[in-house]
Design a protein around this motif. Structure first.
Motif, PDB file in Angstrom:
ATOM      1  N   ALA A   1     -62.464 -57.982 -36.100  1.00 47.03           N
ATOM      2  CA  ALA A   1     -63.731 -57.273 -36.354  1.00 47.03           C
ATOM      3  C   ALA A   1     -64.856 -57.864 -35.504  1.00 47.03           C
ATOM      4  O   ALA A   1     -65.886 -57.219 -35.313  1.00 47.03           O
ATOM      5  N   LYS A   2     -64.669 -59.083 -35.004  1.00 47.07           N
ATOM      6  CA  LYS A   2     -65.646 -59.710 -34.096  1.00 47.07           C
ATOM      7  C   LYS A   2     -66.055 -58.730 -32.986  1.00 47.07           C
ATOM      8  O   LYS A   2     -67.211 -58.669 -32.588  1.00 47.07           O
ATOM      9  N   ASP A   3     -65.061 -57.991 -32.468  1.00 47.61           N
ATOM     10  CA  ASP A   3     -65.334 -56.998 -31.421  1.00 47.61           C
ATOM     11  C   ASP A   3     -65.279 -55.614 -32.065  1.00 47.61           C
ATOM     12  O   ASP A   3     -64.374 -54.822 -31.817  1.00 47.61           O
TER      13      ASP A   3
ATOM     14  N   GLN B   1     -66.941 -52.794 -31.848  1.00 49.92           N
ATOM     15  CA  GLN B   1     -66.924 -51.578 -31.015  1.00 49.92           C
ATOM     16  C   GLN B   1     -65.552 -51.399 -30.370  1.00 49.92           C
ATOM     17  O   GLN B   1     -65.038 -50.285 -30.267  1.00 49.92           O
ATOM     18  N   GLN B   2     -64.950 -52.517 -29.983  1.00 48.08           N
ATOM     19  CA  GLN B   2     -63.615 -52.455 -29.367  1.00 48.08           C
ATOM     20  C   GLN B   2     -62.587 -51.882 -30.347  1.00 48.08           C
ATOM     21  O   GLN B   2     -61.699 -51.114 -29.950  1.00 48.08           O
ATOM     22  N   THR B   3     -62.701 -52.230 -31.633  1.00 47.57           N
ATOM     23  CA  THR B   3     -61.721 -51.703 -32.602  1.00 47.57           C
ATOM     24  C   THR B   3     -61.834 -50.178 -32.689  1.00 47.57           C
ATOM     25  O   THR B   3     -60.823 -49.492 -32.834  1.00 47.57           O
TER      26      THR B   3
ATOM     27  N   VAL C   1     -50.236 -58.938 -31.350  1.00 44.62           N
ATOM     28  CA  VAL C   1     -51.614 -59.439 -31.225  1.00 44.62           C
ATOM     29  C   VAL C   1     -51.946 -59.562 -29.738  1.00 44.62           C
ATOM     30  O   VAL C   1     -51.514 -60.524 -29.087  1.00 44.62           O
ATOM     31  N   PRO C   2     -52.700 -58.608 -29.180  1.00 45.32           N
ATOM     32  CA  PRO C   2     -53.094 -58.734 -27.769  1.00 45.32           C
ATOM     33  C   PRO C   2     -54.279 -59.689 -27.627  1.00 45.32           C
ATOM     34  O   PRO C   2     -55.246 -59.591 -28.386  1.00 45.32           O
ATOM     35  N   THR C   3     -54.204 -60.617 -26.663  1.00 41.08           N
ATOM     36  CA  THR C   3     -55.307 -61.555 -26.421  1.00 41.08           C
ATOM     37  C   THR C   3     -55.472 -61.777 -24.917  1.00 41.08           C
ATOM     38  O   THR C   3     -54.594 -61.429 -24.127  1.00 41.08           O
ATOM     39  N   MET C   4     -56.593 -62.437 -24.590  1.00 39.68           N
ATOM     40  CA  MET C   4     -56.788 -62.892 -23.209  1.00 39.68           C
ATOM     41  C   MET C   4     -56.619 -64.414 -23.133  1.00 39.68           C
ATOM     42  O   MET C   4     -57.033 -65.035 -22.148  1.00 39.68           O
ATOM     43  N   GLY C   5     -56.050 -65.024 -24.176  1.00 39.88           N
ATOM     44  CA  GLY C   5     -55.821 -66.465 -24.147  1.00 39.88           C
ATOM     45  C   GLY C   5     -57.077 -67.258 -24.456  1.00 39.88           C
ATOM     46  O   GLY C   5     -58.043 -66.722 -24.993  1.00 39.88           O
ATOM     47  N   ALA C   6     -57.055 -68.563 -24.113  1.00 41.69           N
ATOM     48  CA  ALA C   6     -58.096 -69.507 -24.545  1.00 41.69           C
ATOM     49  C   ALA C   6     -58.222 -69.381 -26.069  1.00 41.69           C
ATOM     50  O   ALA C   6     -59.299 -69.149 -26.613  1.00 41.69           O
TER      51      ALA C   6
HETATM   52  P1  AMP Z   1     -59.849 -61.819 -26.694  1.00 43.77           P
HETATM   53  O1  AMP Z   1     -58.860 -62.906 -26.369  1.00 43.77           O
HETATM   54  O2  AMP Z   1     -61.269 -62.263 -26.646  1.00 43.77           O
HETATM   55  O3  AMP Z   1     -59.568 -60.541 -25.939  1.00 43.77           O
HETATM   56  O4  AMP Z   1     -59.583 -61.460 -28.223  1.00 43.77           O
HETATM   57  C1  AMP Z   1     -58.307 -61.097 -28.669  1.00 43.77           C
HETATM   58  C2  AMP Z   1     -58.429 -60.618 -30.084  1.00 43.77           C
HETATM   59  O5  AMP Z   1     -58.948 -61.673 -30.910  1.00 43.77           O
HETATM   60  C3  AMP Z   1     -59.395 -59.436 -30.235  1.00 43.77           C
HETATM   61  O6  AMP Z   1     -58.853 -58.509 -31.163  1.00 43.77           O
HETATM   62  C4  AMP Z   1     -60.641 -60.096 -30.777  1.00 43.77           C
HETATM   63  O7  AMP Z   1     -61.453 -59.227 -31.534  1.00 43.77           O
HETATM   64  C5  AMP Z   1     -60.034 -61.173 -31.651  1.00 43.77           C
HETATM   65  N1  AMP Z   1     -61.016 -62.219 -31.919  1.00 43.77           N
HETATM   66  C6  AMP Z   1     -61.771 -62.879 -31.018  1.00 43.77           C
HETATM   67  N2  AMP Z   1     -62.615 -63.727 -31.643  1.00 43.77           N
HETATM   68  C7  AMP Z   1     -62.388 -63.585 -32.974  1.00 43.77           C
HETATM   69  C8  AMP Z   1     -62.961 -64.180 -34.148  1.00 43.77           C
HETATM   70  N3  AMP Z   1     -63.936 -65.089 -34.075  1.00 43.77           N
HETATM   71  N4  AMP Z   1     -62.489 -63.789 -35.357  1.00 43.77           N
HETATM   72  C9  AMP Z   1     -61.502 -62.853 -35.444  1.00 43.77           C
HETATM   73  N5  AMP Z   1     -60.928 -62.257 -34.374  1.00 43.77           N
HETATM   74  C10 AMP Z   1     -61.368 -62.626 -33.160  1.00 43.77           C
END
Ligand code: AMP
Length: 300
Positions: free
Chosen positions: A160-162, A164-166, A39-44
């Motif tokens: 799916a929130k993003d 276009q990114q998917t 699961v890649p994220t930017m945190g927060a």
């Molecule tokens: P980010 O940290 O914003 O880069 O998001 C990391 C991952 O979490 C990405 O795949 C996002 O699409 C997903 N994400 C962010 N917000 C939500 C949300 N409200 N519901 C589901 N997935 C999310």
């Protein structure tokens, strides 16, 4: 069985910052027959991220989560410097979720050859966010490719929130021949319908209240869609919901869910996409629209 589960959760979460060690750990797990989810994220982190971790935990034996605020996907005027970085709280949440490894690399570990390298994806990367944030998806594709090199997992989980990114990630993976399954998980929302986002924290209380216009507009567009209205009418309903709450609309459109181009068939399927600005904060959201019956006006 219960004891096994408890033991698995009691295993301390590994913290990794070094790419070669991260790669070796993933390959070691896979060579023992363990399925690894990433699961890649930017945190927060919030409940949206947690839902991806839970989906990964269900489908895989081990879950790796990266926390990396990627400089190459922010334009110079954007919020890279002020992007929230509550690392201790994030790691606490991941530990409670039973994550096997948190990967928190420094920028130079992800980009050992510097920040100039960029993968241009084309196609679904071009409209919408591609217009408003030129270079953004090249930065996303570049970092995700690099993260997939470092974390050679069986499957990666995106929100799916993003939307276009998917599409951008799937296209990059196909173009580069990376052997990883891309799993897209549903958007997690606040009680009033606002999609959870790390950027919601930027909103003043008054703007937070107005932000509900995005899910409201998407619901209005979906109602028009299901009633068989023309795409332009449904798009107008979306735009009006933003207008009604004084939100500047970057785009509001109903398009093909794979190409993001015009609908080939007015029955769909489709996706409604929207982006709005509240002061200095940009919010995006979307809603998949199922195949529908449309009234054949010519026959009417
Ligand atoms: P980010 O940290 O914003 O880069 O998001 C990391 C991952 O979490 C990405 O795949 C996002 O699409 C997903 N994400 C962010 N917000 C939500 C949300 N409200 N519901 C589901 N997935 C999310």
């Amino acid at each position: 069985m219960q004891a096994d589960i408890a033991a698995a959760h009691a295993m301390p979460m590994r913290l990794e910052t070094e790419p070669a060690r991260m790669t070796a750990a993933v390959l070691a797990a896979r060579s023992q027959g363990r399925r690894v989810g990433f699961v890649p994220t930017m945190g927060a982190l919030h409940a949206g991220h947690a839902s991806l971790v839970e989906a990964a935990a269900k489908a895989c034996d081990d879950v790796v989560v990266s926390i990396f605020v990627n400089p190459t996907q922010f334009a110079p005027h954007e919020d890279f410097a002020r992007y929230p970085r509550p690392l201790a709280a994030d790691l606490g949440l991941l530990e409670r979720l039973g994550v096997r490894c948190a990967f928190t690399p420094p920028v130079e570990a992800v980009y050992p050859r510097g920040l100039a390298e960029r993968i241009e994806v084309g196609g679904p990367a071009e409209p919408f966010e591609g217009v408003v944030r030129p270079g953004h998806f090249a930065g996303v594709a570049t970092v995700v490719k690099r993260l997939f090199e470092i974390v050679p997992a069986d499957a990666a989980f995106f929100g799916a929130k993003d939307w276009q990114q998917t599409l951008v990630v799937k296209r990059m993976v196909a173009a580069c021949g990376i052997p990883i399954e891309i799993v897209v998980c549903p958007t997690v929302r606040e009680a009033d319908g606002l999609a959870m986002s790390s950027r919601n924290a930027y909103l003043s209380p008054a703007d937070r209240a107005r932000a509900v216009a995005l899910p409201e507009g998407l619901a209005a567009a979906a109602a028009c869609w299901e009633a068989g209205a023309d795409v332009a009418v449904a798009e107008q309903a979306l735009r009006e919901a933003l207008d009604a709450r004084g939100i500047a609309c970057d785009y509001a459109a109903i398009v093909d869910p794979e190409s993001l181009g015009p609908l080939a068939d007015p029955r769909g399927p489709a996706v409604a996409v929207v982006a709005g600005r509240l002061g200095a904060t940009r919010l995006i959201d979307n809603r998949p629209l199922p195949v529908r019956r449309v009234v054949d006006r010519a026959a009417g």
